[in-house]
Design an enzyme around this catalytic site. Structure first.
Site, PDB file in Angstrom:
ATOM      1  N   HIS A 165     -78.602 -55.278   3.403  1.00  0.00           N
ATOM      2  CA  HIS A 165     -78.479 -56.627   3.979  1.00  0.00           C
ATOM      3  C   HIS A 165     -79.628 -57.539   3.563  1.00  0.00           C
ATOM      4  O   HIS A 165     -79.936 -58.505   4.255  1.00  0.00           O
ATOM      5  CB  HIS A 165     -78.370 -56.530   5.513  1.00  0.00           C
ATOM      6  CG  HIS A 165     -77.121 -55.848   5.978  1.00  0.00           C
ATOM      7  ND1 HIS A 165     -76.963 -55.325   7.239  1.00  0.00           N
ATOM      8  CD2 HIS A 165     -75.945 -55.622   5.321  1.00  0.00           C
ATOM      9  CE1 HIS A 165     -75.747 -54.788   7.353  1.00  0.00           C
ATOM     10  NE2 HIS A 165     -75.115 -54.948   6.201  1.00  0.00           N
ATOM     11  N   ASP A 210     -86.438 -55.678   7.224  1.00  0.00           N
ATOM     12  CA  ASP A 210     -87.901 -55.525   7.236  1.00  0.00           C
ATOM     13  C   ASP A 210     -88.319 -54.608   6.082  1.00  0.00           C
ATOM     14  O   ASP A 210     -87.483 -54.123   5.313  1.00  0.00           O
ATOM     15  CB  ASP A 210     -88.385 -55.010   8.608  1.00  0.00           C
ATOM     16  CG  ASP A 210     -87.908 -53.587   8.926  1.00  0.00           C
ATOM     17  OD1 ASP A 210     -88.007 -52.708   8.053  1.00  0.00           O
ATOM     18  OD2 ASP A 210     -87.441 -53.363  10.071  1.00  0.00           O
ATOM     19  N   GLY A 241     -80.327 -45.027  14.451  1.00  0.00           N
ATOM     20  CA  GLY A 241     -80.594 -46.324  15.070  1.00  0.00           C
ATOM     21  C   GLY A 241     -79.699 -47.455  14.628  1.00  0.00           C
ATOM     22  O   GLY A 241     -80.168 -48.573  14.443  1.00  0.00           O
ATOM     23  N   PRO A 266     -80.434 -43.276  21.038  1.00  0.00           N
ATOM     24  CA  PRO A 266     -80.460 -43.020  22.490  1.00  0.00           C
ATOM     25  C   PRO A 266     -79.155 -43.368  23.184  1.00  0.00           C
ATOM     26  O   PRO A 266     -78.917 -42.911  24.299  1.00  0.00           O
ATOM     27  CB  PRO A 266     -81.595 -43.923  23.004  1.00  0.00           C
ATOM     28  CG  PRO A 266     -81.948 -44.846  21.905  1.00  0.00           C
ATOM     29  CD  PRO A 266     -81.347 -44.354  20.626  1.00  0.00           C
ATOM     30  N   TYR A 313     -85.985 -67.149  11.282  1.00  0.00           N
ATOM     31  CA  TYR A 313     -86.350 -66.136  10.284  1.00  0.00           C
ATOM     32  C   TYR A 313     -87.858 -66.119  10.022  1.00  0.00           C
ATOM     33  O   TYR A 313     -88.436 -65.053   9.793  1.00  0.00           O
ATOM     34  CB  TYR A 313     -85.535 -66.318   8.994  1.00  0.00           C
ATOM     35  CG  TYR A 313     -84.146 -65.724   9.134  1.00  0.00           C
ATOM     36  CD1 TYR A 313     -83.924 -64.369   8.929  1.00  0.00           C
ATOM     37  CD2 TYR A 313     -83.067 -66.508   9.530  1.00  0.00           C
ATOM     38  CE1 TYR A 313     -82.663 -63.811   9.092  1.00  0.00           C
ATOM     39  CE2 TYR A 313     -81.802 -65.956   9.698  1.00  0.00           C
ATOM     40  CZ  TYR A 313     -81.610 -64.603   9.478  1.00  0.00           C
ATOM     41  OH  TYR A 313     -80.363 -64.046   9.660  1.00  0.00           O
TER      42      TYR A 313
HETATM   43  C1  BJW Z   1     -82.508 -46.873  18.768  1.00  0.00           C
HETATM   44  C2  BJW Z   1     -83.715 -47.055  19.358  1.00  0.00           C
HETATM   45  C3  BJW Z   1     -84.669 -46.101  19.068  1.00  0.00           C
HETATM   46  C4  BJW Z   1     -82.543 -48.664  20.008  1.00  0.00           C
HETATM   47  N1  BJW Z   1     -84.374 -45.084  18.260  1.00  0.00           N
HETATM   48  N2  BJW Z   1     -82.226 -45.864  17.977  1.00  0.00           N
HETATM   49  C5  BJW Z   1     -64.007 -54.386   8.752  1.00  0.00           C
HETATM   50  C6  BJW Z   1     -63.558 -54.523  10.034  1.00  0.00           C
HETATM   51  C7  BJW Z   1     -63.931 -55.610  10.809  1.00  0.00           C
HETATM   52  C8  BJW Z   1     -64.774 -56.593  10.323  1.00  0.00           C
HETATM   53  C9  BJW Z   1     -65.228 -56.448   9.045  1.00  0.00           C
HETATM   54  C10 BJW Z   1     -64.849 -55.369   8.285  1.00  0.00           C
HETATM   55  N3  BJW Z   1     -65.460 -55.504   7.083  1.00  0.00           N
HETATM   56  C11 BJW Z   1     -66.223 -56.618   7.076  1.00  0.00           C
HETATM   57  C12 BJW Z   1     -66.067 -57.219   8.266  1.00  0.00           C
HETATM   58  C13 BJW Z   1     -66.746 -58.476   8.680  1.00  0.00           C
HETATM   59  C14 BJW Z   1     -68.197 -58.286   9.015  1.00  0.00           C
HETATM   60  C15 BJW Z   1     -68.318 -57.246  10.125  1.00  0.00           C
HETATM   61  O1  BJW Z   1     -68.653 -56.109   9.941  1.00  0.00           O
HETATM   62  N4  BJW Z   1     -68.096 -57.696  11.340  1.00  0.00           N
HETATM   63  C16 BJW Z   1     -68.229 -56.809  12.497  1.00  0.00           C
HETATM   64  C17 BJW Z   1     -69.233 -57.390  13.471  1.00  0.00           C
HETATM   65  C18 BJW Z   1     -66.875 -56.596  13.091  1.00  0.00           C
HETATM   66  N5  BJW Z   1     -68.967 -57.878   7.838  1.00  0.00           N
HETATM   67  C19 BJW Z   1     -69.421 -58.773   6.997  1.00  0.00           C
HETATM   68  O2  BJW Z   1     -69.198 -59.965   7.136  1.00  0.00           O
HETATM   69  C20 BJW Z   1     -70.190 -58.267   5.791  1.00  0.00           C
HETATM   70  N6  BJW Z   1     -69.693 -58.873   4.603  1.00  0.00           N
HETATM   71  C21 BJW Z   1     -68.506 -58.593   4.106  1.00  0.00           C
HETATM   72  O3  BJW Z   1     -67.781 -57.732   4.562  1.00  0.00           O
HETATM   73  O4  BJW Z   1     -68.207 -59.362   3.024  1.00  0.00           O
HETATM   74  C22 BJW Z   1     -66.929 -59.243   2.413  1.00  0.00           C
HETATM   75  C23 BJW Z   1     -66.976 -60.155   1.204  1.00  0.00           C
HETATM   76  C24 BJW Z   1     -66.723 -59.619  -0.048  1.00  0.00           C
HETATM   77  C25 BJW Z   1     -66.737 -60.448  -1.172  1.00  0.00           C
HETATM   78  C26 BJW Z   1     -67.035 -61.809  -1.029  1.00  0.00           C
HETATM   79  C27 BJW Z   1     -67.316 -62.337   0.216  1.00  0.00           C
HETATM   80  C28 BJW Z   1     -67.291 -61.498   1.358  1.00  0.00           C
HETATM   81  C29 BJW Z   1     -71.643 -58.716   5.867  1.00  0.00           C
HETATM   82  C30 BJW Z   1     -72.397 -58.074   6.975  1.00  0.00           C
HETATM   83  C31 BJW Z   1     -73.808 -58.623   7.010  1.00  0.00           C
HETATM   84  C32 BJW Z   1     -74.556 -58.168   8.244  1.00  0.00           C
HETATM   85  N7  BJW Z   1     -75.745 -58.932   8.357  1.00  0.00           N
HETATM   86  C33 BJW Z   1     -76.621 -58.704   9.501  1.00  0.00           C
HETATM   87  C34 BJW Z   1     -77.690 -59.822   9.520  1.00  0.00           C
HETATM   88  C35 BJW Z   1     -78.721 -59.587   8.435  1.00  0.00           C
HETATM   89  C36 BJW Z   1     -79.795 -60.602   8.508  1.00  0.00           C
HETATM   90  C37 BJW Z   1     -80.578 -60.549   9.792  1.00  0.00           C
HETATM   91  O5  BJW Z   1     -81.128 -59.498  10.159  1.00  0.00           O
HETATM   92  O6  BJW Z   1     -80.639 -61.592  10.434  1.00  0.00           O
HETATM   93  O7  BJW Z   1     -77.232 -57.427   9.396  1.00  0.00           O
HETATM   94  S1  BJW Z   1     -75.747 -58.613  11.056  1.00  0.00           S
HETATM   95  C38 BJW Z   1     -76.767 -57.401  11.756  1.00  0.00           C
HETATM   96  O8  BJW Z   1     -76.016 -56.211  12.036  1.00  0.00           O
HETATM   97  C39 BJW Z   1     -77.806 -57.056  10.693  1.00  0.00           C
HETATM   98  C40 BJW Z   1     -77.887 -55.576  10.832  1.00  0.00           C
HETATM   99  O9  BJW Z   1     -78.372 -54.983   9.644  1.00  0.00           O
HETATM  100  C41 BJW Z   1     -76.457 -55.178  11.155  1.00  0.00           C
HETATM  101  C42 BJW Z   1     -76.323 -53.853  11.837  1.00  0.00           C
HETATM  102  O10 BJW Z   1     -76.998 -53.842  13.058  1.00  0.00           O
HETATM  103  P1  BJW Z   1     -77.719 -52.508  13.542  1.00  0.00           P
HETATM  104  O11 BJW Z   1     -78.788 -52.175  12.608  1.00  0.00           O
HETATM  105  O12 BJW Z   1     -76.695 -51.473  13.819  1.00  0.00           O
HETATM  106  O13 BJW Z   1     -78.421 -53.020  14.891  1.00  0.00           O
HETATM  107  P2  BJW Z   1     -77.860 -53.099  16.379  1.00  0.00           P
HETATM  108  O14 BJW Z   1     -78.770 -54.022  17.103  1.00  0.00           O
HETATM  109  O15 BJW Z   1     -76.410 -53.385  16.415  1.00  0.00           O
HETATM  110  O16 BJW Z   1     -78.000 -51.618  16.931  1.00  0.00           O
HETATM  111  C43 BJW Z   1     -79.264 -51.040  17.157  1.00  0.00           C
HETATM  112  C44 BJW Z   1     -79.045 -49.583  17.519  1.00  0.00           C
HETATM  113  O17 BJW Z   1     -80.322 -48.979  17.649  1.00  0.00           O
HETATM  114  C45 BJW Z   1     -78.325 -49.385  18.860  1.00  0.00           C
HETATM  115  O18 BJW Z   1     -77.289 -48.424  18.695  1.00  0.00           O
HETATM  116  C46 BJW Z   1     -79.409 -48.826  19.769  1.00  0.00           C
HETATM  117  O19 BJW Z   1     -78.918 -47.899  20.737  1.00  0.00           O
HETATM  118  C47 BJW Z   1     -80.299 -48.147  18.772  1.00  0.00           C
HETATM  119  N8  BJW Z   1     -81.672 -47.975  19.200  1.00  0.00           N
HETATM  120  N9  BJW Z   1     -83.649 -48.235  20.139  1.00  0.00           N
HETATM  121  C48 BJW Z   1     -83.094 -45.028  17.733  1.00  0.00           C
HETATM  122  N10 BJW Z   1     -85.902 -46.195  19.625  1.00  0.00           N
END
Ligand code: BJW
Ligand code: ZN
Length: 282
Positions: A148, A133, A224, A251, A96
């Site tokens: 997040h 960020d 994104g 994309p 981090y």
């Molecule tokens: C471009 C580009 C360009 C490239 N222009 N685009 C329902 C179903 C199944 C599972 C769950 C559910 N509900 C909850 C869950 C569990 C879990 C979950 O979702 N799991 C899935 C993986 C299945 N969720 C959780 O655990 C959440 N908490 C929760 O539900 O708690 C319940 C609770 C209640 C009460 C008490 C206790 C618990 C928490 C989720 C936290 C996510 N955290 C992260 C890390 C943050 C810190 C860090 O950054 O290190 O957040 S994970 C990570 O994923 C990060 C991001 O914000 C998040 C989303 O990612 P994002 O932004 O979509 O990025 P990418 O890399 O996946 O995609 C990038 C995209 O950009 C791509 O599509 C590219 O094509 C595109 N791109 N260049 C435009 N130039």
């Protein structure tokens, strides 16, 4: 449990309102930009939901890009967990701090600037980001909902006391390094990043605001994100169920495709300025 039926912090919405959404489809000539501009020109209440892709062209790796350097053999999804931090705090804190350095050195790109321009032009715009960020803020978006958390608000892992970061991060080596976390001034517990890890609850007020804004908007612009992480991934579905149009900029194909009325395939730093430029005549 299904993706649209998250467990606890489920994004719930009552009865959808009935005023029909605009359902224009992407025009072939310009890849849908003019259809999207027309929808945006008519919208009064807009939600912009961003993910890591909006910052990609600022040089910040997306969450699901392969990790490099010290973290090459890890998956980000494994590191972003309370379990990983408990097992190896220096590995996770070092990751981090390295990311904080990358973000501090990065600059907002034209996509962040376009979002700020849209919010200035359409006052009832709510910017909701999954990113940890601060590039939306540095581009001029004043009121950003961070689902997040933030790289810039660490706290004690044991007693939640906020930890004041020294201004600039240390000059982290390009390949990263292990770094033991500082200790809390109040209880000596380890300091952890102020982000939301898998399995942790999202900040309640932020999630509530995002859900309410999605349910009340005319248009949700999703930029994104892979649309894989819940409950954030539910927001385009909430907006659509409540009659809003959904425009996606990405994309690559994503999980959001199925709910998007207009899919703009391309990089955000090129497409968002084209979208937000002078409003199209409606
Ligand atoms: C471009 C580009 C360009 C490239 N222009 N685009 C329902 C179903 C199944 C599972 C769950 C559910 N509900 C909850 C869950 C569990 C879990 C979950 O979702 N799991 C899935 C993986 C299945 N969720 C959780 O655990 C959440 N908490 C929760 O539900 O708690 C319940 C609770 C209640 C009460 C008490 C206790 C618990 C928490 C989720 C936290 C996510 N955290 C992260 C890390 C943050 C810190 C860090 O950054 O290190 O957040 S994970 C990570 O994923 C990060 C991001 O914000 C998040 C989303 O990612 P994002 O932004 O979509 O990025 P990418 O890399 O996946 O995609 C990038 C995209 O950009 C791509 O599509 C590219 O094509 C595109 N791109 N260049 C435009 N130039
Ligand atoms: Zn403490």
């Amino acid at each position: 449990m299904t993706p649209t039926d998250p467990p606890d912090q489920g994004v719930s919405a009552a009865d959808p309102v009935d005023d029909a959404a605009a359902t224009e489809t992407a025009g072939p000539a310009d890849g849908g930009v003019s259809a999207a501009r027309a929808l945006l020109g008519r919208a009064r209440r807009v939600v912009v939901l961003t993910g890591a892709g909006v910052s990609a062209e600022s040089g910040i790796p997306t969450f699901r890009d392969a990790l490099t350097g010290l973290w090459e053999r890890f998956d980000a999804q494994e590191l972003a967990t309370p379990r990983a931090f408990r097992a190896d705090p220096a590995l996770v804190w070092g990751w981090y701090e390295w990311r904080r350095t990358v973000v501090t050195r990065a600059r907002p790109n034209p996509a962040h600037l376009a979002v700020a321009a849209l919010a200035a032009r359409t006052p009832e715009t709510v910017v909701v980001t999954q990113n940890v960020d601060d590039l939306h803020e540095r581009a001029g978006s004043g009121d950003v909902v961070h689902l997040h958390g933030s790289l810039f608000q660490p706290r004690c892992a044991d007693c939640a006391e906020p930890w004041r970061l020294p201004g600039e991060p240390a000059d982290e080596p390009a390949e990263g390094r292990r770094l033991p976390p500082p200790r809390c001034a109040r209880c000596s517990g380890p300091v952890r990043p102020g982000v939301v890890w898998f399995g942790e609850a999202l900040p309640e007020a932020a999630l509530e605001r995002a859900v309410e804004a999605a349910a009340a908007c005319d248009l949700l612009l999703v930029v994104g994100t892979s649309g894989l992480v819940y409950p954030a991934a539910e927001l385009p579905h909430v907006a659509s169920r409540f009659g809003a149009s959904v425009i996606q900029v990405n994309p690559q194909p994503t999980a959001v495709d199925e709910v998007a009325d207009v899919n703009l395939h391309g990089p955000a730093a090129r497409l968002l300025p084209a979208l937000v430029g002078e409003p199209a005549a409606s």
